[in-house]
Write a protein that holds these residues in place. Structure first.
Motif, PDB file in Angstrom:
ATOM      1  N   VAL A  18       0.828  -1.212   0.000  1.00 39.54           N
ATOM      2  CA  VAL A  18       0.000   0.000   0.000  1.00 39.54           C
ATOM      3  C   VAL A  18       0.859   1.256   0.000  1.00 39.54           C
ATOM      4  O   VAL A  18       0.382   2.346   0.301  1.00 39.54           O
ATOM      5  N   LEU A  19       2.125   1.112  -0.382  1.00 40.18           N
ATOM      6  CA  LEU A  19       3.032   2.264  -0.333  1.00 40.18           C
ATOM      7  C   LEU A  19       2.535   3.439  -1.163  1.00 40.18           C
ATOM      8  O   LEU A  19       2.773   4.587  -0.823  1.00 40.18           O
ATOM      9  N   ASN A  20       1.853   3.146  -2.278  1.00 42.65           N
ATOM     10  CA  ASN A  20       1.429   4.257  -3.129  1.00 42.65           C
ATOM     11  C   ASN A  20       0.090   4.847  -2.721  1.00 42.65           C
ATOM     12  O   ASN A  20      -0.325   5.858  -3.261  1.00 42.65           O
ATOM     13  N   THR A  21      -0.604   4.203  -1.808  1.00 37.54           N
ATOM     14  CA  THR A  21      -1.911   4.729  -1.399  1.00 37.54           C
ATOM     15  C   THR A  21      -2.078   4.701   0.119  1.00 37.54           C
ATOM     16  O   THR A  21      -3.163   4.382   0.606  1.00 37.54           O
ATOM     17  N   PRO A  22      -1.061   5.011   0.889  1.00 33.20           N
ATOM     18  CA  PRO A  22      -1.190   4.804   2.337  1.00 33.20           C
ATOM     19  C   PRO A  22      -2.178   5.757   2.997  1.00 33.20           C
ATOM     20  O   PRO A  22      -2.750   5.451   4.027  1.00 33.20           O
TER      21      PRO A  22
END
Lengths: 433, 497
Positions: free
Chosen positions: B348-352
């Motif tokens: 989820v690094l791009n949508t944390p």
């Protein structure tokens, strides 16, 4: 420390838009303008400055006497400022490949020189107060000498790829051991050997933690400085204060070199100095020769640039680094003894950040012994002036001058002026895979 | 010879005989144990079992200096050259001729280099600075270095990875002439074509074992199946689609590299919806910087990038990602993952900060966990737990984590840089299928790869980059030679000479 942060490549900055050399030329021009406008036009038309070149530290009489030179302040500053503007314009237009940093050094020295002229001005021609330039140069040479020792230590370590931020700590150690040994044995040679030993020992601690345990070299360095600062205060309180016989006044006596010391103006600055000064000059030549002309130097530089390549042809990277960090520590340790021999006594806190200025000088001097000398002269004069300007009743806050070496260093490492390129593996731990 | 790393057996009872005057190819996939074997031979690693004989005499080296002294020279994949040194300084390093006072004897060094260059036909100026030389010449210096140290056995570790097809041909010629003069050459590669071209003898290793020897006359299919242990389909299955309108428009883009030099120098490129544009070229010709500029990770000096009609030039990575760009970066360890964080967090690094993974600035860990469980199943990521650090996964599974993360949200455009580098065949197939699926869903896709095979099999159109410029945009049916010339900077028009 700003030094570490500046080493990682970042996005393009202002300097790349303009070209580094041009920015450097512009800076020189701006310094020239500042001198012309502030020091030149800022002084009244009729004001004059008197300077003398009296070799105060030559005990024997000299066969020359230059008397007092009285110059119009406004005109002198304007001329010197214009020279710098021309020099800057030359750099911007011609964009020479070499010697730009040296020209910048000249600009720095001009700045300090005109600052003195400006502060020493009187309303008309007068012989009452004059500024003794030779005395200023001699005083500055003591500081510069100590800085050169530190910068050389930094060059030794960083060329092999280890950041030695502990120079300040090695100064303190050298000064402390130096004063005790000089007071008890009355021999500066023994004091120097003792200082070298403590510096080498501290260097070994840095090397051991950085090379064996891959600790962050900057943190280890700062720890060593902090430890030495604390330890020296404690020992000063517990030993040196109750037993002052261990901390006698020990000014290293000047050894005048026949004939050379009698050269007008610069003779007393370069050839009527203590043994520490001559040893420093010898060391600069030696390290410079060693690094760039010998097999040893080629291997050291290879280890600092690309340790894996060095290892692939059988060079023992860790051993080269150990040797250089210990030797570098020894040099800084001697620098500490030299500092004590200039000050005459040990006092805690006396080094007051000189080790960091030496490190800055190493960067300004682009990791070269010769560059370190240029930087040390510039920084040495400004440190000396900052500490002694009160005697000349100068209306400039001395703090400004104290900031000078750091301002230049920040400008240099941030890449605003000039280009500095540290050894590629500087500060990176080496691990055999 | 056997070499273990903890529980992993990297080399398991390897037998290898190299004869004088022979080019011996060592063929194997990435991770098959080729490099370990080389490092043991060269004294960089110590073997656990086995013996090595040079001219009948048993030896093991404890450091590479000893290996060099016994006539073994190695050309590493990443050159062991000091960039700021001259050719002469690099060649003599470690074996320097000296005069009195330890002074370097540069005159002798130059003479030696000229003599060896002449003997083997390797022309190089001894006073040139390494970093100013093109890669092909740097490699020549590496070979020269080994020969100057009197190497009898020359090990070349993946020497062609950084070369243009023309430079590869030159290297093949050099290798042949060295073999003819009696030197032995151990040539390590995973490229079948080169093996067939160069080798006298082929040894194939897989999972740390020698699985067979082959002749250069054997077919590529035979070699490939030996290498991976099963028949592989060397092409990507995909249907022909007709692309739509332009989704990505790049106009006159100029981007600088870390040294401040223009790496992308006036590139214009269009990618249409439902199309895979493959960007080919030798590494270091501006592809990396182009993709970084696209993803907002590098400053655009001039020019524009338009994604679905919106200008994204010099927008922040967050704005660009929110505009529907999926990005698989070239260096997955540095830019793709936070290695010490768990698989679930990396997914989820791009949508944390978005619902459902976060609400009012605090994370919703249940949603993160459910997402990870789901994605790991969908994308067949092999991890013992979704909470283990992503660093403990194999390279292929790490790459799957990145691909899964980028693809598990609605996209308009997908960029992947070297998407299959270092992956095993199974993972490569998987990643390729995902890329084709993106295209089939009507998204624009840009693939950057230095593997010509991958470019040819994936791309609907192929753009070739050389020194920061696009030298041509061609159909995938174009011959390798033509593309090779484009990669070397020869432009599309027929040569005038």
């Amino acid at each position: 420390m700003t030094i570490a942060a500046a080493r990682t490549p970042g996005p393009p900055t202002v300097r790349q838009h303009f070209g580094r050399t041009r920015v450097m030329g512009l800076s020189i021009g701006v310094i020239g303008l500042f001198i012309g406008v502030v020091f030149g036009l800022g002084s009244r038309a009729g004001s004059h400055t008197s300077v003398t070149w009296s070799p105060v530290n030559l005990s024997s009489a000299v066969p020359w006497h230059l008397g007092t030179l009285t110059v119009p302040t406004r005109l002198s500053c304007l001329i010197l400022g214009l020279i710098l503007v021309a020099l800057g314009a030359e750099v911007v237009v011609r964009r020479p490949e070499r010697g730009v940093m040296a020209r910048f050094g000249v600009a720095g020295i001009f700045f300090l020189f005109t600052l003195i002229l400006w502060t020493g001005r009187t309303l008309g021609p007068s012989q009452v107060s004059s500024i003794n330039f030779t005395a200023i140069l001699i005083g500055s040479s003591g500081v510069a000498m100590v800085l050169v020792y530190g910068s050389l230590s930094g060059v030794m370590c960083e060329r092999a790829g280890v950041v030695n931020i502990a120079i300040e700590g090695q100064y303190i150690g050298g000064a402390l051991v130096g004063t005790v040994l000089a007071s008890t044995t009355h021999s500066f040679i023994i004091a120097a050997i003792g200082g070298a030993a403590i510096g080498a020992g501290l260097g070994w601690i840095l090397a051991f933690l950085a090379l064996r345990y891959m600790s962050d070299q900057i943190i280890v360095g700062v720890v060593i400085v902090t430890m030495m600062a604390g330890l020296s205060s404690y020992l000063n309180l517990q030993v040196l204060s109750p037993y002052p016989q261990y901390n006698l006044g020990n000014l290293a006596p000047p050894l005048a070199i026949p004939l050379l010391s009698k050269i007008p103006i610069l003779g007393p600055v370069f050839f009527n100095q203590s043994g520490f000064f001559y040893a420093m000059m010898l060391l600069v030549a030696l390290v410079s020769f060693g690094l760039f002309k010998t097999r040893w130097g080629l291997r050291v530089r290879a280890v600092g640039e690309h340790p894996k390549a060095a290892a692939s042809v059988g060079i023992n990277v860790v051993r080269v680094r150990y040797i250089n960090v210990v030797l570098g520590g020894a040099i800084a340790g001697v620098g500490g003894v030299a500092f004590m021999a200039v000050q005459g006594q040990f006092q805690p806190g006396y080094t007051s950040g000189l080790g960091y200025i030496a490190l800055a000088g190493m960067i300004f001097g682009r990791w070269r012994p010769s560059g370190a000398v240029v930087a040390s002269v510039l920084f040495g004069i400004s440190v000396y002036l900052a500490e002694n300007l009160q005697t000349y009743q100068i209306p400039v806050p001395t703090e400004i001058l104290q900031m000078f070496p750091f301002l230049i260093t920040i400008a240099v490492v941030s890449g605003l002026i000039g280009r500095v390129r540290p050894p590629a593996a500087d500060g990176l731990p080496y691990q055999r895979d | 010879m056997t070499k273990r790393f903890d529980s992993l057996v990297a080399n398991d009872g390897i037998d290898l005989v190299v004869e004088p005057g022979q080019i011996h190819c060592l063929l194997g996939e990435n991770g098959a144990g080729k490099s370990t074997l080389m490092n043991v031979i060269f004294g960089l690693l110590r073997p656990d079992e086995g013996e090595m004989l040079i001219d009948g005499e048993p030896v093991w080296f404890t450091n590479s200096g000893e290996a060099v002294r016994r006539g073994i020279g190695m050309v590493h994949q990443h050159f062991m050259l000091v960039p700021v040194f001259s050719v002469a300084e690099n060649v003599v390093l470690g074996f320097e001729p000296t005069k009195s006072f330890d002074r370097l004897d540069y005159a002798k060094a130059r003479d030696d280099i000229r003599r060896v260059s002449k003997e083997f036909g390797l022309e190089v100026d001894p006073d040139a600075i390494i970093e100013e030389l093109p890669v092909g010449l740097q490699q020549r210096v590496e070979i020269l270095k080994a020969l100057d140290h009197d190497a009898q056995l020359l090990i070349l570790d993946e020497p062609t990875a950084v070369l243009t097809p023309q430079e590869i041909d030159a290297l093949m010629t050099i290798m042949r002439s060295l073999a003819d003069s009696g030197k032995s050459i151990l040539f390590i590669t995973h490229k079948l074509k080169e093996v067939k071209e160069a080798a006298d003898v082929i040894t194939v290793i897989r999972q740390g074992r020698v699985v067979g020897t082959a002749q250069p006359t054997d077919s590529e299919g035979t070699l490939a199946s030996l290498m991976v242990g099963r028949e592989v389909i060397l092409t990507v299955e995909k249907e022909v689609r007709s692309p739509g309108d332009d989704v990505l428009e790049i106009r006159d883009l100029v981007v600088r590299d870390d040294r401040g030099l223009p790496a992308v120098n006036g590139v214009s490129l269009d990618v249409r919806a439902g199309e895979i544009m493959a960007l080919a070229g030798v590494q270091g010709n501006g592809q990396t910087e182009l993709v970084e500029a696209l993803a907002g990770m590098r400053f655009v000096e001039s020019g524009t990038i338009t994604l679905r009609g919106r200008d994204i030039t010099n927008k922040t990575p967050r704005e660009i990602l929110d505009h529907g760009l999926g990005h698989v970066p070239e260096d997955r360890h540095r830019n793709g993952l936070v290695l010490s964080m768990s698989v679930a967090d990396n997914l989820v690094l791009n949508t944390p900060r978005r619902a459902p993974f976060a609400r009012h600035g605090s994370r919703n860990l249940n949603a993160v966990r459910d997402n990870a469980t789901q994605v790991v199943r969908d994308f067949d990521i092999r991890a013992t737990s979704i909470f283990e650090p992503v660093s403990s996964l194999s390279g292929g599974n790490q790459q799957k984590v990145i691909v899964a993360r980028e693809l598990s949200r609605p996209l308009t455009f997908f960029v992947a840089s070297q998407p299959t580098r270092g992956l095993d065949v199974g993972s490569i197939e998987y990643v390729h299928r995902q890329i084709v699926r993106q295209r089939d869903e009507g998204n624009g896709v840009l693939i950057v790869s230095s593997e010509l095979d991958e470019v040819l099999s994936l791309g609907d159109r192929i753009a070739v980059m050389h020194q920061g410029k696009i030298t041509g945009v061609v159909e995938p049916t174009t011959s390798r030679e033509t593309i090779g010339l484009l990669m070397a900077g020869v432009s599309e028009e027929p040569a005038r000479a």
